[in-house]
Every structure is written in C-alpha cells, then in structure tokens.
Design a protein around this motif. Sequence first.
Motif, PDB file in Angstrom:
ATOM      1  N   MET A   2      -3.859  18.333  16.242  1.00 35.63           N
ATOM      2  CA  MET A   2      -3.583  17.032  15.626  1.00 35.63           C
ATOM      3  C   MET A   2      -2.080  16.732  15.656  1.00 35.63           C
ATOM      4  O   MET A   2      -1.251  17.638  15.576  1.00 35.63           O
ATOM      5  N   SER A   3      -1.742  15.448  15.754  1.00 32.25           N
ATOM      6  CA  SER A   3      -0.334  15.054  15.826  1.00 32.25           C
ATOM      7  C   SER A   3       0.019  14.089  14.699  1.00 32.25           C
ATOM      8  O   SER A   3      -0.835  13.336  14.205  1.00 32.25           O
ATOM      9  N   ALA A   4       1.273  14.095  14.296  1.00 30.80           N
ATOM     10  CA  ALA A   4       1.749  13.163  13.280  1.00 30.80           C
ATOM     11  C   ALA A   4       1.670  11.730  13.785  1.00 30.80           C
ATOM     12  O   ALA A   4       1.393  10.799  13.012  1.00 30.80           O
ATOM     13  N   ALA A   5       1.904  11.529  15.083  1.00 30.49           N
ATOM     14  CA  ALA A   5       1.836  10.180  15.647  1.00 30.49           C
ATOM     15  C   ALA A   5       0.436   9.600  15.493  1.00 30.49           C
ATOM     16  O   ALA A   5       0.263   8.419  15.164  1.00 30.49           O
ATOM     17  N   PRO A  52      -2.080   9.481  -6.715  1.00 28.73           N
ATOM     18  CA  PRO A  52      -1.008   8.633  -7.254  1.00 28.73           C
ATOM     19  C   PRO A  52      -0.625   7.520  -6.286  1.00 28.73           C
ATOM     20  O   PRO A  52       0.526   7.100  -6.228  1.00 28.73           O
ATOM     21  N   ALA A  53      -1.578   7.061  -5.482  1.00 32.10           N
ATOM     22  CA  ALA A  53      -1.301   6.073  -4.442  1.00 32.10           C
ATOM     23  C   ALA A  53      -2.536   5.212  -4.223  1.00 32.10           C
ATOM     24  O   ALA A  53      -3.590   5.447  -4.810  1.00 32.10           O
ATOM     25  N   THR A  54      -2.399   4.211  -3.356  1.00 35.04           N
ATOM     26  CA  THR A  54      -3.549   3.352  -3.053  1.00 35.04           C
ATOM     27  C   THR A  54      -4.476   3.988  -2.024  1.00 35.04           C
ATOM     28  O   THR A  54      -5.656   3.646  -1.965  1.00 35.04           O
ATOM     29  N   HIS A  55      -3.944   4.906  -1.213  1.00 39.49           N
ATOM     30  CA  HIS A  55      -4.730   5.530  -0.153  1.00 39.49           C
ATOM     31  C   HIS A  55      -4.409   7.018  -0.063  1.00 39.49           C
ATOM     32  O   HIS A  55      -3.305   7.453  -0.409  1.00 39.49           O
ATOM     33  N   LEU A  56      -5.389   7.754   0.453  1.00 46.40           N
ATOM     34  CA  LEU A  56      -5.257   9.199   0.650  1.00 46.40           C
ATOM     35  C   LEU A  56      -5.576   9.544   2.097  1.00 46.40           C
ATOM     36  O   LEU A  56      -6.644   9.179   2.609  1.00 46.40           O
ATOM     37  N   LEU A  69      -3.578   6.034  12.322  1.00 50.49           N
ATOM     38  CA  LEU A  69      -4.679   5.832  11.379  1.00 50.49           C
ATOM     39  C   LEU A  69      -4.182   5.094  10.132  1.00 50.49           C
ATOM     40  O   LEU A  69      -4.838   4.176   9.640  1.00 50.49           O
ATOM     41  N   TRP A  70      -3.026   5.494   9.628  1.00 47.22           N
ATOM     42  CA  TRP A  70      -2.488   4.871   8.430  1.00 47.22           C
ATOM     43  C   TRP A  70      -2.178   3.397   8.663  1.00 47.22           C
ATOM     44  O   TRP A  70      -2.441   2.548   7.810  1.00 47.22           O
ATOM     45  N   ARG A  71      -1.657   3.075   9.820  1.00 53.58           N
ATOM     46  CA  ARG A  71      -1.351   1.675  10.123  1.00 53.58           C
ATOM     47  C   ARG A  71      -2.612   0.816  10.201  1.00 53.58           C
ATOM     48  O   ARG A  71      -2.549  -0.415  10.034  1.00 53.58           O
ATOM     49  N   ALA A  72      -3.757   1.442  10.434  1.00 56.13           N
ATOM     50  CA  ALA A  72      -5.012   0.691  10.534  1.00 56.13           C
ATOM     51  C   ALA A  72      -5.657   0.429   9.177  1.00 56.13           C
ATOM     52  O   ALA A  72      -6.634  -0.317   9.072  1.00 56.13           O
ATOM     53  N   ALA A  73      -5.124   1.024   8.114  1.00 56.12           N
ATOM     54  CA  ALA A  73      -5.691   0.838   6.783  1.00 56.12           C
ATOM     55  C   ALA A  73      -5.365  -0.546   6.244  1.00 56.12           C
ATOM     56  O   ALA A  73      -4.437  -1.208   6.699  1.00 56.12           O
ATOM     57  N   SER A  74      -6.142  -0.961   5.260  1.00 54.81           N
ATOM     58  CA  SER A  74      -5.906  -2.242   4.606  1.00 54.81           C
ATOM     59  C   SER A  74      -6.164  -2.082   3.109  1.00 54.81           C
ATOM     60  O   SER A  74      -6.751  -1.082   2.683  1.00 54.81           O
ATOM     61  N   PRO A  75      -5.718  -3.030   2.294  1.00 57.09           N
ATOM     62  CA  PRO A  75      -5.898  -2.895   0.845  1.00 57.09           C
ATOM     63  C   PRO A  75      -7.364  -2.654   0.464  1.00 57.09           C
ATOM     64  O   PRO A  75      -8.250  -3.412   0.871  1.00 57.09           O
ATOM     65  N   MET A 134       0.841  -1.194   0.000  1.00 52.08           N
ATOM     66  CA  MET A 134       0.000   0.000   0.000  1.00 52.08           C
ATOM     67  C   MET A 134       0.879   1.248   0.000  1.00 52.08           C
ATOM     68  O   MET A 134       1.964   1.244   0.579  1.00 52.08           O
ATOM     69  N   THR A 135       0.393   2.286  -0.657  1.00 49.37           N
ATOM     70  CA  THR A 135       1.107   3.558  -0.707  1.00 49.37           C
ATOM     71  C   THR A 135       0.179   4.679  -0.265  1.00 49.37           C
ATOM     72  O   THR A 135      -1.044   4.589  -0.405  1.00 49.37           O
ATOM     73  N   LEU A 136       0.785   5.753   0.246  1.00 51.38           N
ATOM     74  CA  LEU A 136      -0.003   6.839   0.831  1.00 51.38           C
ATOM     75  C   LEU A 136       0.340   8.187   0.201  1.00 51.38           C
ATOM     76  O   LEU A 136       1.509   8.547   0.061  1.00 51.38           O
ATOM     77  N   ALA A 137      -0.706   8.918  -0.161  1.00 52.24           N
ATOM     78  CA  ALA A 137      -0.592  10.333  -0.505  1.00 52.24           C
ATOM     79  C   ALA A 137      -1.386  11.106   0.540  1.00 52.24           C
ATOM     80  O   ALA A 137      -2.263  10.542   1.204  1.00 52.24           O
ATOM     81  N   THR A 138      -1.087  12.364   0.695  1.00 55.16           N
ATOM     82  CA  THR A 138      -1.791  13.169   1.688  1.00 55.16           C
ATOM     83  C   THR A 138      -2.332  14.429   1.038  1.00 55.16           C
ATOM     84  O   THR A 138      -1.788  14.929   0.057  1.00 55.16           O
ATOM     85  N   VAL A 139      -3.421  14.940   1.597  1.00 56.85           N
ATOM     86  CA  VAL A 139      -3.985  16.202   1.108  1.00 56.85           C
ATOM     87  C   VAL A 139      -4.384  17.069   2.299  1.00 56.85           C
ATOM     88  O   VAL A 139      -4.970  16.587   3.269  1.00 56.85           O
ATOM     89  N   LEU A 140      -4.037  18.332   2.210  1.00 53.24           N
ATOM     90  CA  LEU A 140      -4.466  19.329   3.186  1.00 53.24           C
ATOM     91  C   LEU A 140      -5.634  20.083   2.568  1.00 53.24           C
ATOM     92  O   LEU A 140      -5.491  20.723   1.525  1.00 53.24           O
ATOM     93  N   LEU A 141      -6.802  19.990   3.203  1.00 49.99           N
ATOM     94  CA  LEU A 141      -7.985  20.688   2.703  1.00 49.99           C
ATOM     95  C   LEU A 141      -7.992  22.107   3.250  1.00 49.99           C
ATOM     96  O   LEU A 141      -8.130  22.323   4.453  1.00 49.99           O
ATOM     97  N   ALA A 142      -7.829  23.068   2.353  1.00 49.50           N
ATOM     98  CA  ALA A 142      -7.703  24.468   2.765  1.00 49.50           C
ATOM     99  C   ALA A 142      -8.627  25.370   1.964  1.00 49.50           C
ATOM    100  O   ALA A 142      -8.319  26.533   1.715  1.00 49.50           O
TER     101      ALA A 142
END
Length: 198
Positions: A99-102, A85-89, A107-113, A1-9
Amino acid sequence: MTLATVLLAGGESRRMGCDKATLILDGIPLWQRQLALLRELSPCALLVSGRQPPAWLPPDARFVADSLPARGPLGGLAAALEALPATHLLALAIDLPAMSAAHLSTLWRAASPGCGVLPWLGDRAEPLPAIYPAEASPIASDLLAGNDVSLRAFTRALEAAGRMKRHLIGSPDANLYANLNSPGDWQRHATHSEPTHD
C-alpha cells in the motif's frame, strides 16, 4: 472535513505463525511502515486498534482496544469510530505491504461530508483500507450486537444507508491490495527467503 487514521493490528496471525506487525520489510517492521504511510496524510489523530496495547506502540499513536474480543476487524473499527475525533476515519490493515500513501490520499480526496469511500476491486469490496464517516459508528455497534460481524455486512449496511460510496480500483493499483496471510504470501513480498520478526 477532518481525518483520523487507525491501523488495525489485532489479528491473531494463525496462518502466518507470528505477529504480522513485527515482520521485517526493507529493514523495518511492518507496523512502522504502515504508520509512516498514515502519518503522510497528516491526520488529526493516529490510532492503533487491537486486543491489547502492542509493545511497539509509538508515543504519537493512541491505542484503542477492540470493542468486543474475538469479533474480528469490526470490533477494532467500532472502537475507533466511537473514539473518532474527526469527521472521517481511514482504516488500514497491518498486512498490506504494498500500500502507498499516495493511494490512501486518493481515497481521502474521494470522500464527501457524511459519506465514506469503499475501494472496489473487480467484483469485490476492499474494506481495508477504506474511509468511514463518523456516522458509521451506530451501524457498527448494531452489527456487533448481532451474528454477522463481517466487514462485508458492515460496508453493505453503510452503502444502503448512503454513508459509503464505491471507488473503482484500476488494474495498475490492484497490487496495492495484496495482503499477507501465510509465509508463502510473505515470501512474495520480502527480500529474504523466510519470514522473520523482531
């Protein structure tokens, strides 16, 4: 799995009276703080969603215009998912100063395919931040074409399709989800007496 991130502004910040992204917290603007959190996840892409490119957009972030104007955060999510450009956002709101990066990493570790993660606090869903799978894109597009463009409707549709699972948030982490809607909210988080912006 791959991760992209988006900041909603892309919010209009009517109740706050100024652009939330430029509020100063601990000496730095809120947009800079939120992007720093997302960078800690080492995403394959760092996206910023809004109605138009912000003046503060950094070189390492890609701007994605809302799919449709005045359709709320779903317009930003739909655009980011379409360009994903990834499997998850991982989608983060601009107005979550605690909010914290930790926690985002948890949350990301709880994702699945093929399946995202929906934080659940008490009796309500918290769709920002949350993890959305690439498979959520057509569902977002379908909802944008209808009358109910709420994130509540979106996450319910994803749950029903088996594309999102709930992640219970314990009381120690509840404060991470406190958002800023008004100057009064800001005063509870800022070290100064009144909201300021750069």
